[in-house]
Write a protein that holds these residues in place. Structure first.
Motif, PDB file in Angstrom:
ATOM      1  N   UNK A   1      -7.279  41.936  27.001  1.00  0.00           N
ATOM      2  CA  UNK A   1      -6.661  42.900  27.917  1.00  0.00           C
ATOM      3  C   UNK A   1      -7.181  42.671  29.333  1.00  0.00           C
ATOM      4  N   UNK A   2      -6.304  42.889  30.322  1.00  0.00           N
ATOM      5  CA  UNK A   2      -6.667  42.803  31.738  1.00  0.00           C
ATOM      6  C   UNK A   2      -6.562  44.200  32.345  1.00  0.00           C
ATOM      7  N   UNK A   3      -7.647  44.660  32.956  1.00  0.00           N
ATOM      8  CA  UNK A   3      -7.645  45.926  33.691  1.00  0.00           C
ATOM      9  C   UNK A   3      -7.631  45.569  35.169  1.00  0.00           C
ATOM     10  N   UNK A   4      -6.550  45.930  35.849  1.00  0.00           N
ATOM     11  CA  UNK A   4      -6.323  45.465  37.215  1.00  0.00           C
ATOM     12  C   UNK A   4      -7.180  46.218  38.241  1.00  0.00           C
ATOM     13  N   UNK A   5      -7.187  45.684  39.442  1.00  0.00           N
ATOM     14  CA  UNK A   5      -8.055  46.146  40.526  1.00  0.00           C
ATOM     15  C   UNK A   5      -7.947  47.654  40.750  1.00  0.00           C
ATOM     16  N   UNK A   6      -9.110  48.301  40.838  1.00  0.00           N
ATOM     17  CA  UNK A   6      -9.180  49.708  41.197  1.00  0.00           C
ATOM     18  C   UNK A   6      -8.815  50.679  40.103  1.00  0.00           C
ATOM     19  N   UNK A   7      -8.545  50.197  38.898  1.00  0.00           N
ATOM     20  CA  UNK A   7      -8.165  51.090  37.803  1.00  0.00           C
ATOM     21  C   UNK A   7      -9.388  51.794  37.224  1.00  0.00           C
ATOM     22  N   UNK A   8      -9.143  52.956  36.607  1.00  0.00           N
ATOM     23  CA  UNK A   8     -10.187  53.743  35.960  1.00  0.00           C
ATOM     24  C   UNK A   8      -9.779  54.020  34.521  1.00  0.00           C
ATOM     25  N   UNK A   9     -10.716  53.804  33.604  1.00  0.00           N
ATOM     26  CA  UNK A   9     -10.496  54.105  32.189  1.00  0.00           C
ATOM     27  C   UNK A   9     -11.359  55.302  31.825  1.00  0.00           C
ATOM     28  N   UNK A  10     -10.723  56.355  31.310  1.00  0.00           N
ATOM     29  CA  UNK A  10     -11.426  57.591  31.010  1.00  0.00           C
ATOM     30  C   UNK A  10     -12.389  57.469  29.844  1.00  0.00           C
ATOM     31  N   UNK A  11     -13.292  58.429  29.754  1.00  0.00           N
ATOM     32  CA  UNK A  11     -14.304  58.449  28.700  1.00  0.00           C
ATOM     33  C   UNK A  11     -13.654  58.470  27.323  1.00  0.00           C
ATOM     34  N   UNK A  12     -14.225  57.703  26.400  1.00  0.00           N
ATOM     35  CA  UNK A  12     -13.819  57.656  24.992  1.00  0.00           C
ATOM     36  C   UNK A  12     -12.406  57.120  24.783  1.00  0.00           C
ATOM     37  N   UNK A  13     -11.851  56.452  25.780  1.00  0.00           N
ATOM     38  CA  UNK A  13     -10.496  55.908  25.667  1.00  0.00           C
ATOM     39  C   UNK A  13     -10.515  54.523  25.030  1.00  0.00           C
ATOM     40  N   UNK A  14      -9.370  54.138  24.445  1.00  0.00           N
ATOM     41  CA  UNK A  14      -9.205  52.796  23.894  1.00  0.00           C
ATOM     42  C   UNK A  14      -8.013  52.129  24.566  1.00  0.00           C
ATOM     43  N   UNK A  15      -8.288  51.045  25.281  1.00  0.00           N
ATOM     44  CA  UNK A  15      -7.249  50.337  26.032  1.00  0.00           C
ATOM     45  C   UNK A  15      -6.729  49.194  25.172  1.00  0.00           C
ATOM     46  N   UNK A  16      -5.429  49.237  24.860  1.00  0.00           N
ATOM     47  CA  UNK A  16      -4.844  48.227  23.971  1.00  0.00           C
ATOM     48  C   UNK A  16      -3.864  47.309  24.699  1.00  0.00           C
ATOM     49  N   UNK A  17      -3.557  47.630  25.968  1.00  0.00           N
ATOM     50  CA  UNK A  17      -2.667  46.767  26.746  1.00  0.00           C
ATOM     51  C   UNK A  17      -3.114  46.779  28.199  1.00  0.00           C
ATOM     52  N   UNK A  18      -2.596  45.855  28.987  1.00  0.00           N
ATOM     53  CA  UNK A  18      -3.023  45.707  30.375  1.00  0.00           C
ATOM     54  C   UNK A  18      -2.834  47.007  31.154  1.00  0.00           C
ATOM     55  N   UNK A  19      -3.751  47.238  32.096  1.00  0.00           N
ATOM     56  CA  UNK A  19      -3.728  48.444  32.930  1.00  0.00           C
ATOM     57  C   UNK A  19      -3.371  48.037  34.353  1.00  0.00           C
ATOM     58  N   UNK A  20      -2.431  48.754  34.949  1.00  0.00           N
ATOM     59  CA  UNK A  20      -1.967  48.419  36.291  1.00  0.00           C
ATOM     60  C   UNK A  20      -2.996  48.789  37.352  1.00  0.00           C
ATOM     61  N   UNK A  21      -2.858  48.167  38.506  1.00  0.00           N
ATOM     62  CA  UNK A  21      -3.756  48.371  39.637  1.00  0.00           C
ATOM     63  C   UNK A  21      -3.770  49.831  40.079  1.00  0.00           C
ATOM     64  N   UNK A  22      -4.989  50.325  40.372  1.00  0.00           N
ATOM     65  CA  UNK A  22      -5.191  51.661  40.956  1.00  0.00           C
ATOM     66  C   UNK A  22      -4.606  52.792  40.117  1.00  0.00           C
ATOM     67  N   UNK A  23      -4.602  52.630  38.802  1.00  0.00           N
ATOM     68  CA  UNK A  23      -4.157  53.705  37.923  1.00  0.00           C
ATOM     69  C   UNK A  23      -5.334  54.224  37.110  1.00  0.00           C
TER      70      UNK A  23
END
Length: 211
Positions: free
Chosen positions: A177-199
């Motif tokens: 998975x790619x987490x784009x620039x400036x993104x934030x992932x919340x506590x206890x979350x599971x990221x299964x696909x790419x995250x867009x910039x600044x989201x």
């Protein structure tokens, strides 16, 4: 002997002070000179810490000074580190001796790495990344500048965290998975696909939050 100055004397700065005392270079390569903070009374009511010397803006860098940036928010970490760099200041790494750096792992400058972090094989960690306690990085993870990984967060193999990404406590990013620039992932979350910039994403599976 270098004089270590900690940029930021709030709660995270006090934690970084302890990290600095626990690293192998303490009293061998550096002593702790004190803090820089715009809030001169930030340590009022707290004992057993070195003094606040000055604000960042007013401090005049001395010959043997070296710095670490103890600001838990990516925006302000970048802002104040760049102010120090513009004055000619040099940053060092603080990497806790319990950290596991596996084969071919590469790290930059200005890192803060807390206890029991595991940086697996062939990871690349760029400058000014903060890795808090018990973080696990899978093989071939690449973390770009300014990122902040909170305690117990985890990345699978071949994950890419771009510049200024924040993983909050116990966030998990699955392999590739790619987490784009400036993104934030919340506590206890599971990221299964790419995250867009600044989201900002949150949940299991992680979904975009709109504020």
């Amino acid at each position: 002997m270098k004089n270590l100055i900690i940029v930021g004397a709030r709660g995270f700065g006090r934690e970084v002070y302890d990290l600095a005392t626990q690293c192998s270079g303490f009293n061998l390569e550096y002593v702790i000179k004190g803090f820089l903070d715009d809030k001169a009374d930030a340590l009022d009511g707290f004992e057993n810490y070195p003094p606040i010397i000055s604000s960042v803006e007013d401090y005049k860098i001395q010959e043997n000074d070296v710095f670490v940036c103890a600001l838990g928010t990516v925006k302000w970490k970048k802002h104040y580190a760049e102010l120090i760099q513009a004055k000619g200041g040099k940053f060092i790494n603080l990497i806790h001796p319990s950290t596991k750096l596996n084969t071919n792992a590469v790290v930059g400058t200005g890192l803060l790495v807390f206890m029991y972090a595991n940086i697996s094989n062939d990871c690349i960690i760029e400058d000014f990344v903060t890795i808090q306690g018990y973080v696990g990085l899978g093989h071939d993870t690449k973390i770009h500048k300014w990122a902040h990984l909170s305690s117990y967060s985890f990345t699978g193999g071949f994950v890419i965290l771009e510049e200024e990404v924040t993983l909050n406590t116990r966030a998990t990013v699955l392999p590739h998975v790619v987490v784009r620039k400036g993104a934030t992932v919340g506590a206890c979350s599971m990221v299964i696909k790419n995250v867009k910039e600044n989201t900002t994403v949150f949940g299991v599976p992680a979904k975009k939050l709109d504020f």
